[in-house]
Design a protein around this motif. Structure first.
Motif, PDB file in Angstrom:
ATOM      1  N   TRP A 102       0.871  -1.169   0.000  1.00 54.08           N
ATOM      2  CA  TRP A 102       0.000   0.000   0.000  1.00 54.08           C
ATOM      3  C   TRP A 102       0.910   1.220   0.000  1.00 54.08           C
ATOM      4  O   TRP A 102       1.858   1.281   0.790  1.00 54.08           O
ATOM      5  CB  TRP A 102      -0.890   0.020   1.241  1.00 54.08           C
ATOM      6  N   SER A 103       0.659   2.178  -0.886  1.00 46.49           N
ATOM      7  CA  SER A 103       1.557   3.329  -0.984  1.00 46.49           C
ATOM      8  C   SER A 103       0.748   4.618  -1.033  1.00 46.49           C
ATOM      9  O   SER A 103      -0.222   4.728  -1.789  1.00 46.49           O
ATOM     10  CB  SER A 103       2.442   3.206  -2.232  1.00 46.49           C
ATOM     11  N   VAL A 104       1.174   5.607  -0.232  1.00 40.90           N
ATOM     12  CA  VAL A 104       0.468   6.884  -0.108  1.00 40.90           C
ATOM     13  C   VAL A 104       1.347   7.996  -0.663  1.00 40.90           C
ATOM     14  O   VAL A 104       2.527   8.102  -0.307  1.00 40.90           O
ATOM     15  CB  VAL A 104       0.126   7.176   1.369  1.00 40.90           C
ATOM     16  N   GLU A 105       0.771   8.830  -1.520  1.00 47.60           N
ATOM     17  CA  GLU A 105       1.482   9.979  -2.101  1.00 47.60           C
ATOM     18  C   GLU A 105       0.648  11.237  -1.909  1.00 47.60           C
ATOM     19  O   GLU A 105      -0.546  11.243  -2.216  1.00 47.60           O
ATOM     20  CB  GLU A 105       1.751   9.738  -3.590  1.00 47.60           C
ATOM     21  N   ARG A 106       1.266  12.315  -1.416  1.00 43.32           N
ATOM     22  CA  ARG A 106       0.542  13.550  -1.113  1.00 43.32           C
ATOM     23  C   ARG A 106       0.355  14.454  -2.336  1.00 43.32           C
ATOM     24  O   ARG A 106      -0.461  15.373  -2.308  1.00 43.32           O
ATOM     25  CB  ARG A 106       1.255  14.326   0.005  1.00 43.32           C
ATOM     26  N   ILE A 107       1.123  14.224  -3.416  1.00 48.04           N
ATOM     27  CA  ILE A 107       1.052  15.064  -4.616  1.00 48.04           C
ATOM     28  C   ILE A 107       0.289  14.312  -5.699  1.00 48.04           C
ATOM     29  O   ILE A 107       0.742  13.269  -6.182  1.00 48.04           O
ATOM     30  CB  ILE A 107       2.452  15.459  -5.101  1.00 48.04           C
ATOM     31  N   TRP A 137      -2.561   4.578   6.329  1.00 47.72           N
ATOM     32  CA  TRP A 137      -3.703   3.988   5.629  1.00 47.72           C
ATOM     33  C   TRP A 137      -4.449   3.120   6.636  1.00 47.72           C
ATOM     34  O   TRP A 137      -4.353   1.884   6.617  1.00 47.72           O
ATOM     35  CB  TRP A 137      -3.227   3.166   4.435  1.00 47.72           C
ATOM     36  N   PRO A 138      -5.176   3.735   7.568  1.00 47.74           N
ATOM     37  CA  PRO A 138      -5.755   2.987   8.689  1.00 47.74           C
ATOM     38  C   PRO A 138      -6.705   1.875   8.269  1.00 47.74           C
ATOM     39  O   PRO A 138      -6.791   0.853   8.953  1.00 47.74           O
ATOM     40  CB  PRO A 138      -6.478   4.064   9.506  1.00 47.74           C
ATOM     41  N   GLN A 139      -7.393   2.045   7.137  1.00 48.80           N
ATOM     42  CA  GLN A 139      -8.346   1.018   6.701  1.00 48.80           C
ATOM     43  C   GLN A 139      -7.653  -0.290   6.318  1.00 48.80           C
ATOM     44  O   GLN A 139      -8.279  -1.343   6.331  1.00 48.80           O
ATOM     45  CB  GLN A 139      -9.170   1.528   5.511  1.00 48.80           C
ATOM     46  N   ALA A 140      -6.376  -0.223   5.971  1.00 44.35           N
ATOM     47  CA  ALA A 140      -5.637  -1.423   5.577  1.00 44.35           C
ATOM     48  C   ALA A 140      -4.726  -1.945   6.683  1.00 44.35           C
ATOM     49  O   ALA A 140      -4.118  -3.009   6.533  1.00 44.35           O
ATOM     50  CB  ALA A 140      -4.800  -1.139   4.326  1.00 44.35           C
ATOM     51  N   ALA A 141      -4.618  -1.204   7.791  1.00 38.48           N
ATOM     52  CA  ALA A 141      -3.750  -1.615   8.902  1.00 38.48           C
ATOM     53  C   ALA A 141      -4.327  -2.859   9.601  1.00 38.48           C
ATOM     54  O   ALA A 141      -5.521  -3.134   9.491  1.00 38.48           O
ATOM     55  CB  ALA A 141      -3.614  -0.458   9.886  1.00 38.48           C
TER      56      ALA A 141
END
Length: 211
Positions: A102-107, A137-141
């Motif tokens: 799971w990867s989070v990007e702010r831009i 990504w709390p929903q995937a934790a």
């Protein structure tokens, strides 16, 4: 066109610099780093240097990608959260080492480009999200491992809470003097053991999103 020989030379340099994990070296030898840069910079993709992505972001030098990937692989995680997708290069490396990423990007623009590249290269075990990375990504934790690809001056409690028990967080962390240290944190119940590894240099971890 970049040759396999060029990638092999990069991997030889990584091994000489101390990267020992054979699977990490193999993945980096077969991953087309040049496809994660603008065409004008693609000829420099396999140099041992960081390169600009635009929007104030950089593609980390091959050594730091290999070193962080080695730390991930040694932890043998199945579920990994990456904070800072960037170009998607580190994301693709992770996707070839672990079960799911799971990867989070702010831009938003970076997230969109990375999504296109990853789809083109067949990374079907990656999930991307445009959001503030500090929220995780709390929903995937919970995650077995969390990897930060930007430097924090403190580790957000929200991210630490998304580690499973005995899970590992790997991040560059800034000390009081402004020096940055690659740091490994292991969760043991409500106790978080910190281990400082080596000095590094990353762009800062920023809050908020850019649409």
């Amino acid at each position: 066109m970049t040759s396999q020989r060029t990638r092999n030379r990069m991997v030889e340099r990584l091994a000489a610099a101390g990267v020992r994990h054979s699977e990490v070296l193999e993945v980096m030898a077969t991953t087309p780093r040049h496809l994660f840069l603008d065409e004008a910079l693609s000829h420099r993709a396999y140099e041992d240097t960081s390169l600009p992505l635009g929007l104030g972001q950089t593609l980390s030098q091959p050594w730091i990608v290999a070193r962080m990937s080695e730390l991930v692989a040694l932890a043998e995680p199945q579920r990994v959260l990456e904070i800072g997708t960037g170009s998607g290069y580190q994301t693709l490396i992770l996707s070839r080492l672990v079960e799911r990423v799971w990867s989070v990007e702010r831009i938003a623009a970076l997230k969109a480009r990375a999504e296109q590249r990853l789809a083109r290269l067949g990374a079907t075990n990656v999930y991307l999200r445009h959001a503030d990375g500090g929220l995780g990504w709390p929903q995937a934790a919970p995650f077995d491992l969390i990897l930060l690809t930007a430097c924090a001056n403190h580790l957000p409690a929200t991210l630490l809470s998304q580690l499973r028990d005995n899970g590992v967080l790997i991040a560059p962390v800034e000390d009081e003097s402004g020096r940055q240290w690659l740091t490994r944190v292991r969760r043991r119940g409500q106790v978080f053991d910190h281990q400082r590894l080596e000095e590094v240099r990353f762009v800062p971890l920023l809050e908020g999103v850019i649409r």
